[in-house]
Design a protein around this motif. Structure first.
Motif, PDB file in Angstrom:
ATOM      1  N   MET A 161       0.826  -0.954  -0.046  1.00 19.92           N
ATOM      2  CA  MET A 161       0.096  -0.131  -0.126  1.00 19.92           C
ATOM      3  C   MET A 161       0.769   1.046  -0.195  1.00 19.92           C
ATOM      4  O   MET A 161       1.762   1.246   0.721  1.00 19.92           O
ATOM      5  N   LYS A 162       0.625   2.289  -0.808  1.00 18.23           N
ATOM      6  CA  LYS A 162       1.418   3.452  -0.863  1.00 18.23           C
ATOM      7  C   LYS A 162       0.948   4.367   0.533  1.00 18.23           C
ATOM      8  O   LYS A 162       0.137   4.029   1.163  1.00 18.23           O
ATOM      9  N   PHE A 163       2.201   5.232   0.533  1.00 20.43           N
ATOM     10  CA  PHE A 163       2.119   5.961   2.027  1.00 20.43           C
ATOM     11  C   PHE A 163       1.053   6.884   1.901  1.00 20.43           C
ATOM     12  O   PHE A 163       0.276   7.151   2.928  1.00 20.43           O
ATOM     13  N   SER A 164       0.673   7.410   0.592  1.00 22.28           N
ATOM     14  CA  SER A 164      -0.469   8.042   0.692  1.00 22.28           C
ATOM     15  C   SER A 164      -1.987   7.494   1.095  1.00 22.28           C
ATOM     16  O   SER A 164      -2.847   8.097   1.642  1.00 22.28           O
ATOM     17  N   GLU A 165      -1.796   6.133   0.812  1.00 15.32           N
ATOM     18  CA  GLU A 165      -3.119   5.548   1.179  1.00 15.32           C
ATOM     19  C   GLU A 165      -3.175   5.332   2.793  1.00 15.32           C
ATOM     20  O   GLU A 165      -4.273   5.491   3.286  1.00 15.32           O
ATOM     21  N   LYS A 166      -2.019   4.900   3.415  1.00 14.63           N
ATOM     22  CA  LYS A 166      -2.000   4.771   4.651  1.00 14.63           C
ATOM     23  C   LYS A 166      -2.394   6.106   5.223  1.00 14.63           C
ATOM     24  O   LYS A 166      -2.857   6.037   6.576  1.00 14.63           O
ATOM     25  N   TRP A 167      -1.666   7.123   4.884  1.00 15.29           N
ATOM     26  CA  TRP A 167      -1.814   8.536   5.493  1.00 15.29           C
ATOM     27  C   TRP A 167      -3.346   8.738   5.442  1.00 15.29           C
ATOM     28  O   TRP A 167      -4.086   9.201   6.432  1.00 15.29           O
ATOM     29  N   GLN A 168      -4.045   8.663   4.299  1.00 12.56           N
ATOM     30  CA  GLN A 168      -5.439   8.868   4.185  1.00 12.56           C
ATOM     31  C   GLN A 168      -6.271   8.478   5.159  1.00 12.56           C
ATOM     32  O   GLN A 168      -7.290   8.774   5.587  1.00 12.56           O
ATOM     33  N   ILE A 169      -6.042   7.151   5.264  1.00 12.71           N
ATOM     34  CA  ILE A 169      -6.616   6.121   6.467  1.00 12.71           C
ATOM     35  C   ILE A 169      -6.620   6.736   7.702  1.00 12.71           C
ATOM     36  O   ILE A 169      -7.488   6.904   8.549  1.00 12.71           O
ATOM     37  N   ALA A 170      -5.324   6.984   8.007  1.00 12.24           N
ATOM     38  CA  ALA A 170      -4.943   7.384   9.532  1.00 12.24           C
ATOM     39  C   ALA A 170      -5.825   8.889   9.638  1.00 12.24           C
ATOM     40  O   ALA A 170      -6.266   9.062  10.782  1.00 12.24           O
ATOM     41  N   PHE A 171      -5.545   9.612   8.588  1.00 12.16           N
ATOM     42  CA  PHE A 171      -6.346  10.825   8.660  1.00 12.16           C
ATOM     43  C   PHE A 171      -7.625  11.011   8.830  1.00 12.16           C
ATOM     44  O   PHE A 171      -8.358  11.483   9.756  1.00 12.16           O
ATOM     45  N   ASP A 172      -8.407  10.043   7.927  1.00 15.71           N
ATOM     46  CA  ASP A 172      -9.896   9.856   8.033  1.00 15.71           C
ATOM     47  C   ASP A 172     -10.367   9.329   9.344  1.00 15.71           C
ATOM     48  O   ASP A 172     -11.305   9.592  10.023  1.00 15.71           O
ATOM     49  N   GLN A 173      -9.679   8.565  10.047  1.00 14.27           N
ATOM     50  CA  GLN A 173     -10.051   7.697  11.417  1.00 14.27           C
ATOM     51  C   GLN A 173      -9.467   8.476  12.316  1.00 14.27           C
ATOM     52  O   GLN A 173      -9.721   7.815  13.700  1.00 14.27           O
ATOM     53  N   ARG A 174      -8.770   9.438  12.407  1.00 15.75           N
ATOM     54  CA  ARG A 174      -8.105  10.137  13.524  1.00 15.75           C
ATOM     55  C   ARG A 174      -7.334   9.080  14.421  1.00 15.75           C
ATOM     56  O   ARG A 174      -7.253   9.223  15.745  1.00 15.75           O
ATOM     57  N   ASP A 175      -6.484   8.133  13.746  1.00 15.50           N
ATOM     58  CA  ASP A 175      -6.006   7.050  14.454  1.00 15.50           C
ATOM     59  C   ASP A 175      -4.437   7.299  14.850  1.00 15.50           C
ATOM     60  O   ASP A 175      -3.385   7.281  14.051  1.00 15.50           O
ATOM     61  N   ARG A 176      -4.375   7.585  16.013  1.00 16.43           N
ATOM     62  CA  ARG A 176      -3.315   7.688  16.744  1.00 16.43           C
ATOM     63  C   ARG A 176      -2.081   6.853  16.504  1.00 16.43           C
ATOM     64  O   ARG A 176      -0.737   7.094  16.267  1.00 16.43           O
ATOM     65  N   ALA A 177      -2.417   5.518  16.800  1.00 16.28           N
ATOM     66  CA  ALA A 177      -1.406   4.462  16.635  1.00 16.28           C
ATOM     67  C   ALA A 177      -0.867   4.471  15.316  1.00 16.28           C
ATOM     68  O   ALA A 177       0.180   4.204  15.078  1.00 16.28           O
TER      69      ALA A 177
END
Length: 108
Positions: free
Chosen positions: A1-17
């Motif tokens: 998975m691209k960094f941009s995809e991981k980033w988008q998921i973390a941002f959308d979910q407000r995922d601290r971990a």
């Protein structure tokens, strides 16, 4: 998975971990308004807070490789202000080490 995809998921979910895993400990965010810098933990607090956040419209990845991610979006802030925002993320070893933004205010 691209960094941009991981980033988008973390941002959308407000995922601290997820942010902890994606961001290098030496990370610095450079504020476009003042040139001031914000460190990793403070930025994660901002990105994961429960408060209102800007609405991102027409988000797109302009360029991405293993060293850099460049994105653009139109942002609508809770204050009513709108900006065209370019984000440049420098990557090292699959982690974000530096982020800078450039923004242009938009009129109604």
């Amino acid at each position: 998975m691209k960094f941009s995809e991981k980033w988008q998921i973390a941002f959308d979910q407000r995922d601290r971990a997820a942010f902890q895993d994606l961001i290098d400990d030496a990370f610095v965010y450079v504020r476009h308004q003042s040139g001031g810098e914000i460190a990793k933990d403070e930025m994660i607090d901002i990105w994961t807070s429960d408060g209102p956040r800007p609405v991102r419209r027409d988000y797109r990845v302009v360029y991405e490789n293993n060293d850099i991610l460049v994105t653009h979006a139109f942002m609508e802030f809770p204050s009513g202000n709108r900006e065209s925002v370019m984000v440049v993320m420098l990557l090292k070893g699959g982690k974000l080490v530096r982020m800078e933004t450039g923004a242009t205010p938009l009129t109604s």
